[in-house]
Scaffold this active site. Structure first.
Site, PDB file in Angstrom:
ATOM      1  N   GLY A  53      -1.760   3.934  -7.247  1.00 56.67           N
ATOM      2  CA  GLY A  53      -1.196   3.508  -5.976  1.00 56.67           C
ATOM      3  C   GLY A  53       0.201   2.952  -6.178  1.00 56.67           C
ATOM      4  O   GLY A  53       0.915   3.359  -7.098  1.00 56.67           O
ATOM      5  N   CYS A  54       0.606   2.013  -5.350  1.00 60.13           N
ATOM      6  CA  CYS A  54       1.926   1.411  -5.461  1.00 60.13           C
ATOM      7  C   CYS A  54       2.136   0.856  -6.856  1.00 60.13           C
ATOM      8  O   CYS A  54       1.330   0.075  -7.354  1.00 60.13           O
ATOM      9  CB  CYS A  54       2.077   0.295  -4.433  1.00 60.13           C
ATOM     10  SG  CYS A  54       3.615  -0.623  -4.590  1.00 60.13           S
ATOM     11  N   PHE A  55       3.234   1.246  -7.487  1.00 64.14           N
ATOM     12  CA  PHE A  55       3.426   0.855  -8.883  1.00 64.14           C
ATOM     13  C   PHE A  55       3.718  -0.625  -9.071  1.00 64.14           C
ATOM     14  O   PHE A  55       3.587  -1.148 -10.169  1.00 64.14           O
ATOM     15  CB  PHE A  55       4.491   1.694  -9.587  1.00 64.14           C
ATOM     16  CG  PHE A  55       5.746   2.002  -8.825  1.00 64.14           C
ATOM     17  CD1 PHE A  55       6.330   1.106  -7.942  1.00 64.14           C
ATOM     18  CD2 PHE A  55       6.383   3.226  -9.016  1.00 64.14           C
ATOM     19  CE1 PHE A  55       7.510   1.405  -7.269  1.00 64.14           C
ATOM     20  CE2 PHE A  55       7.572   3.544  -8.348  1.00 64.14           C
ATOM     21  CZ  PHE A  55       8.131   2.624  -7.473  1.00 64.14           C
TER      22      PHE A  55
END
Length: 226
Positions: A53-55
């Site tokens: 997902g969002c890093f």
């Protein structure tokens, strides 16, 4: 950047830009079991790639993990020309947001990184989304960069599928290593530089807190900056 709209418009409608969706419900923390197969990677620093997902959150968790010397946010797969935040966020490229982790296997093994990843970073039952974010560029993937990592990842994934810890089938996949492109400078160490950012407070700080609670021997209070 659109990503910073959370600071100005809480509760705004979801868009496709990375890591900026409105808060929905807290993510579930699951204490994944220790791996039956331990990684044996010898000595010297090693690298591994995780897409979850969002890093920002992936980077934050591993930057607080003992033995990790570097966690770089970036884009895995796709082309160099399209390895750009705006393009990746639009969903038109073949990249996934990912983090390249460099670690000392004498301090933290690859199988322990996997255990942390499945416990506090991702929900492995979700396809093409994590937390509030939607799109194929948010898919959760294991990306081993060596034969030993691939064997350990396959063994652990099979172990988790038999564990019954999740109500739905595990869909996280093992993908071949392709080119990793570091993300823009302002994405690096983002959680440490922006601890009051709405997204960090809501989605990523709880992951770091869960790391500390579940794995105190592997937790490092200091954020290891790149």
């Amino acid at each position: 950047m659109k990503r910073f709209a959370l600071l100005l418009a809480a509760g705004a409608l979801a868009t496709t830009a990375a890591c900026q969706q409105p808060a929905l419900a807290a993510e579930k923390v699951v204490e994944a079991p220790a791996a039956a197969r331990k990684a044996n990677e010898g000595t010297g620093l090693k690298t591994a790639i995780f897409a979850g997902g969002c890093f920002w959150g992936v980077e934050a968790v591993f930057s607080h993990t003992r033995g990790v010397t570097s966690a770089v946010s970036g884009y895995h797969g796709g082309t160099k020309r399209q390895a750009d935040y705006k393009l990746v966020s639009s969903g038109i490229t073949d990249h996934v947001e990912a983090v390249k982790v460099t670690y000392d296997p004498k301090v933290v093994r690859y199988d322990q990184l996997l255990q942390i990843f499945f416990s506090v970073v991702i929900d492995p039952t979700l396809k093409n989304r994590q937390g509030p974010d939607r799109g194929a560029h948010y898919n959760a993937e294991l990306i081993p960069v060596s034969a030993e990592q691939r064997r350990v990842a396959a063994s652990y994934l099979a172990q988790l599928k038999k564990s019954g810890l999740w109500d739905k089938p595990i869909v996280t996949s093992i993908e071949p290593a392709r080119t990793f492109y570091a993300a823009e400078t302002y994405h690096q160490d983002f959680a440490d530089k922006n601890p009051r950012h709405g997204y960090i407070v809501r989605w990523d700080a709880p992951k770091v807190a869960a790391l500390k609670r579940l794995y105190p021997s592997l937790y490092r209070a200091e954020f290891r900056r790149n």
